[in-house]
Design a protein around this motif. Structure first.
Motif, PDB file in Angstrom:
ATOM      1  N   ALA A 121       0.864  -1.185   0.000  1.00 22.17           N
ATOM      2  CA  ALA A 121       0.000   0.000   0.000  1.00 22.17           C
ATOM      3  C   ALA A 121       0.900   1.234   0.000  1.00 22.17           C
ATOM      4  N   VAL A 122       0.410   2.341  -0.564  1.00 19.69           N
ATOM      5  CA  VAL A 122       1.189   3.588  -0.594  1.00 19.69           C
ATOM      6  C   VAL A 122       0.572   4.603   0.364  1.00 19.69           C
ATOM      7  N   VAL A 123       1.403   5.084   1.299  1.00 21.24           N
ATOM      8  CA  VAL A 123       0.987   6.163   2.199  1.00 21.24           C
ATOM      9  C   VAL A 123       1.682   7.432   1.725  1.00 21.24           C
ATOM     10  N   ASP A 124       0.892   8.352   1.164  1.00 25.88           N
ATOM     11  CA  ASP A 124       1.414   9.634   0.664  1.00 25.88           C
ATOM     12  C   ASP A 124       1.078  10.662   1.738  1.00 25.88           C
ATOM     13  N   ILE A 125       2.120  11.332   2.285  1.00 30.76           N
ATOM     14  CA  ILE A 125       1.913  12.262   3.399  1.00 30.76           C
ATOM     15  C   ILE A 125       2.394  13.644   2.988  1.00 30.76           C
ATOM     16  N   TRP A 126       1.642  14.681   3.377  1.00 28.99           N
ATOM     17  CA  TRP A 126       2.124  16.059   3.219  1.00 28.99           C
ATOM     18  C   TRP A 126       1.637  16.898   4.373  1.00 28.99           C
ATOM     19  N   GLN A 127       2.486  17.848   4.790  1.00 25.14           N
ATOM     20  CA  GLN A 127       2.133  18.674   5.932  1.00 25.14           C
ATOM     21  C   GLN A 127       2.834  20.030   5.806  1.00 25.14           C
ATOM     22  N   ALA A 128       2.264  21.020   6.503  1.00 20.25           N
ATOM     23  CA  ALA A 128       2.892  22.336   6.584  1.00 20.25           C
ATOM     24  C   ALA A 128       4.047  22.278   7.575  1.00 20.25           C
ATOM     25  N   SER A 129       5.014  23.184   7.435  1.00 22.58           N
ATOM     26  CA  SER A 129       6.105  23.263   8.401  1.00 22.58           C
ATOM     27  C   SER A 129       5.627  23.997   9.666  1.00 22.58           C
ATOM     28  N   SER A 130       6.557  24.160  10.609  1.00 21.62           N
ATOM     29  CA  SER A 130       6.180  24.762  11.899  1.00 21.62           C
ATOM     30  C   SER A 130       5.782  26.233  11.758  1.00 21.62           C
ATOM     31  N   ASN A 131       6.067  26.846  10.606  1.00 25.58           N
ATOM     32  CA  ASN A 131       5.594  28.220  10.367  1.00 25.58           C
ATOM     33  C   ASN A 131       4.218  28.248   9.700  1.00 25.58           C
ATOM     34  N   GLY A 132       3.602  27.087   9.528  1.00 34.40           N
ATOM     35  CA  GLY A 132       2.249  27.039   8.964  1.00 34.40           C
ATOM     36  C   GLY A 132       2.206  27.065   7.451  1.00 34.40           C
ATOM     37  N   LYS A 133       3.390  26.956   6.810  1.00 31.94           N
ATOM     38  CA  LYS A 133       3.403  27.037   5.345  1.00 31.94           C
ATOM     39  C   LYS A 133       3.871  25.747   4.695  1.00 31.94           C
ATOM     40  N   TYR A 134       3.299  25.448   3.539  1.00 32.62           N
ATOM     41  CA  TYR A 134       3.724  24.298   2.745  1.00 32.62           C
ATOM     42  C   TYR A 134       4.892  24.720   1.849  1.00 32.62           C
ATOM     43  N   ASP A 135       5.644  23.724   1.355  1.00 35.56           N
ATOM     44  CA  ASP A 135       6.867  24.025   0.598  1.00 35.56           C
ATOM     45  C   ASP A 135       6.658  25.061  -0.501  1.00 35.56           C
ATOM     46  N   PHE A 136       5.605  24.868  -1.302  1.00 36.06           N
ATOM     47  CA  PHE A 136       5.517  25.787  -2.443  1.00 36.06           C
ATOM     48  C   PHE A 136       4.927  27.149  -2.086  1.00 36.06           C
ATOM     49  N   GLN A 137       4.492  27.325  -0.833  1.00 38.88           N
ATOM     50  CA  GLN A 137       4.135  28.662  -0.351  1.00 38.88           C
ATOM     51  C   GLN A 137       5.335  29.387   0.236  1.00 38.88           C
ATOM     52  N   ASP A 138       6.452  28.686   0.399  1.00 36.95           N
ATOM     53  CA  ASP A 138       7.539  29.163   1.260  1.00 36.95           C
ATOM     54  C   ASP A 138       8.904  28.800   0.662  1.00 36.95           C
ATOM     55  N   PRO A 139       9.115  29.151  -0.630  1.00 35.93           N
ATOM     56  CA  PRO A 139      10.337  28.667  -1.312  1.00 35.93           C
ATOM     57  C   PRO A 139      11.636  29.213  -0.707  1.00 35.93           C
ATOM     58  N   ASP A 140      11.594  30.320   0.040  1.00 34.90           N
ATOM     59  CA  ASP A 140      12.822  30.874   0.631  1.00 34.90           C
ATOM     60  C   ASP A 140      13.317  30.027   1.801  1.00 34.90           C
ATOM     61  N   ASN A 141      12.400  29.343   2.499  1.00 37.28           N
ATOM     62  CA  ASN A 141      12.770  28.592   3.692  1.00 37.28           C
ATOM     63  C   ASN A 141      12.706  27.079   3.534  1.00 37.28           C
ATOM     64  N   GLN A 142      11.992  26.623   2.520  1.00 36.69           N
ATOM     65  CA  GLN A 142      11.791  25.181   2.396  1.00 36.69           C
ATOM     66  C   GLN A 142      12.206  24.709   1.008  1.00 36.69           C
ATOM     67  N   GLU A 143      12.954  23.599   0.997  1.00 41.19           N
ATOM     68  CA  GLU A 143      13.302  23.052  -0.306  1.00 41.19           C
ATOM     69  C   GLU A 143      12.093  22.313  -0.889  1.00 41.19           C
ATOM     70  N   ASP A 144      12.134  22.121  -2.194  1.00 39.50           N
ATOM     71  CA  ASP A 144      11.094  21.414  -2.923  1.00 39.50           C
ATOM     72  C   ASP A 144      10.845  20.046  -2.278  1.00 39.50           C
ATOM     73  N   ASN A 145       9.592  19.715  -2.048  1.00 37.91           N
ATOM     74  CA  ASN A 145       9.196  18.436  -1.454  1.00 37.91           C
ATOM     75  C   ASN A 145       9.599  18.278   0.009  1.00 37.91           C
ATOM     76  N   ASN A 146       9.954  19.411   0.677  1.00 36.98           N
ATOM     77  CA  ASN A 146      10.088  19.342   2.136  1.00 36.98           C
ATOM     78  C   ASN A 146       8.732  18.959   2.724  1.00 36.98           C
ATOM     79  N   LEU A 147       8.756  18.027   3.664  1.00 41.30           N
ATOM     80  CA  LEU A 147       7.542  17.594   4.365  1.00 41.30           C
ATOM     81  C   LEU A 147       6.506  16.939   3.441  1.00 41.30           C
ATOM     82  N   ARG A 148       7.032  16.280   2.419  1.00 41.82           N
ATOM     83  CA  ARG A 148       6.204  15.450   1.532  1.00 41.82           C
ATOM     84  C   ARG A 148       6.925  14.131   1.299  1.00 41.82           C
ATOM     85  N   GLY A 149       6.192  13.069   1.116  1.00 39.82           N
ATOM     86  CA  GLY A 149       6.820  11.801   0.744  1.00 39.82           C
ATOM     87  C   GLY A 149       5.794  10.699   0.615  1.00 39.82           C
ATOM     88  N   LYS A 150       6.168   9.681  -0.174  1.00 41.88           N
ATOM     89  CA  LYS A 150       5.328   8.492  -0.324  1.00 41.88           C
ATOM     90  C   LYS A 150       6.092   7.293   0.222  1.00 41.88           C
TER      91      LYS A 150
END
Lengths: 309, 309
Positions: B162-191
């Motif tokens: 089975a595949v568990v695909d998880i995504w979450q915002a960082s501790s500043n409340g932002k997802y990676d693509f809302q926050d490109p200055d602080n988070q690398e691509d696919n930070n806090l995402r994975g399958k």
């Protein structure tokens, strides 16, 4: 029990899904929300959810709707108001217009019916003298002498100094600010004041039927619903006078093929008029039309009627 | 008589306005419109008009709505889907989600509840190995070991691969693509793929509550309705496996202050979980969570039940 509460309860009885969901969303409205806003959003949320439940809206259909709503704003510009157009195409502006302006008169004193403003009225239209023309750029239309009186709907007496604000599309179906290459600013727009006898007269064009723009969301709706995109030929009028309720309306030539199927649902019987052949060296058609305004103190159809109980 | 026809008739009885108006708009739908589109738009037009009549929507209120709808699309970008957010704030996505995914089981074999997808899922999230971390950029959160099994909701047996695909915002409340200055691509995402025992395990963050963006239409709604803009802290999950119905869901820490008032109405009881103190040299919290998928042939709650008549 309010209508909204009743609707929510009706949904509860018939739904296979969480019976409290809609009320929970309504209950999230906080105590500082004013009464009118609460009333509007409670009804809006109830109808939005009832719609989704009634058709059992699928995830794909909902997502198509989301994209569609974004598209409406994305294609809009200062010269193009697609949300306005979309609400016209779904009949909403005509409905709101009827509720706001339909007049009631015990004595049968009916003022000129209203019709929707549409997105092409301009606050900058110039005053022109009676007898002047609003035609300022080349066209292929039929020049028309339009004349008549503005009357009090109750006394039938002429109203002096009433303002007749007219705007219309050119013979290519476009308004001045949609067509800056061919039309000068304020072409086919003008305001006229009635004289001491309540008379107005000016030259305009016999209007031409035109299609709404079909390259955006409204066009997608026409295709999806198998509807044509045409408005019947029309002239827009806004008639105002001190101490009278203003009237925003449109008039339609009686022989227009789209009279019965106006794509924005704005035609009313008393707004269908006759452009007759005529010759005065300037015009080839004449339209005689008296316009009638209700005094400000006349009750509106939407006003509550006194209880007889 | 269909629901839509019935609603239109009910409106006729109670309205002080033109009793045929809504049916006229529906009747404009042409013969080549497909049945489902006709059903959806007949219901949509009926509810839109009933809403306007119920609250006697004024011209100014309608015009404010028109501007608002345009604003939704105008503020949207490839990274910001305001129409999606607006439908979440009004409860529509959660309602559609419930209709699409709620599962029924005579035997009480309940799979993990679904919750809305939200606008931040990415189709590009990379596969990672069990035991790996999705934390790829600096943060101020609590590192958590999340582990469990993916199970068949009927047989209770583990599902391999089975595949568990998880995504979450960082501790500043932002997802990676809302926050490109602080988070690398696919930070806090994975399958992650479950192993031969149906187990998955990885490191993530204990999630942080965050406010939806309040600088656009959704923010205006929160202010107007006196609602807060917060989502409870949550982790998004999409669980899929061959021959099982996929599950899109979210999980929420039980001590979050916004559990009862999620501004997008996505919380369900079985999605509230416990992050417990823990120490393994990498993490300071642990979350043990088994996830349960329904076999593809299990009937959905929204499916018609056989008649007993």
């Amino acid at each position: 029990m309010s209508d909204t509460t009743k609707n929510a309860n009706e949904s509860k009885k018939t739904s296979r899904f969480d019976p409290n969901f809609t009320q929970n969303v309504i209950n999230a409205i906080g105590p500082k929300c004013d009464d009118r806003t609460r009333e509007i959003f409670s009804s809006l949320i109830t109808h939005l959810h009832d719609f989704a439940r009634e058709v059992e809206l699928t995830t794909e259909e909902w997502m198509a709707g989301v994209k569609f709503v974004n598209w409406i704003g994305q294609i809009s510009t200062p010269q193009r108001n697609e949300a306005h157009r979309m609400s016209d195409v779904l009949g909403l502006e005509s409905l709101v217009d009827e509720m706001a302006h339909a007049q009631m008169s015990e004595a049968g004193d009916i003022p000129t019916s209203s019709a929707i403003l549409g997105p092409f009225w301009s606050p900058r239209a110039p005053f022109r003298d009676n007898g002047d023309t609003i035609i300022r750029s080349p066209h292929e239309g039929l020049v028309t002498l339009m004349k008549g009186k503005v009357l009090d709907s109750v006394t039938k007496k002429p109203i002096v100094n009433a303002v007749v604000d007219i705007w219309q599309a050119s013979s290519n179906g476009k308004y001045d600010f949609q067509d800056p290459d061919n039309q000068e600013d304020n072409n086919l727009r003008g305001k006229f004041r009635t004289n001491e006898n309540g008379d107005y007269w000016f030259y305009c064009l016999r209007p031409t039927a035109y299609s709404l723009p079909t390259d955006g969301p409204a066009g997608a709706i026409f295709k999806l619903l198998d509807r044509h995109p045409f408005r019947p030929a029309h002239i827009h009028l806004m008639i105002t006078a001190d101490n009278y309720k203003g009237c925003v309306t449109q008039i339609f030539p009686k022989d227009d093929p789209y009279i019965a199927t106006d794509t924005v649902f704005a035609v009313k019987d008393d707004l269908v008029v006759d452009f007759v052949p005529f010759e005065d060296g300037k015009a080839v058609r004449k339209l005689e039309l008296d316009l009638s305004l209700a005094p400000k103190d006349q009750p509106a159809k939407g006003d509550p009627t006194p209880s007889t109980a």
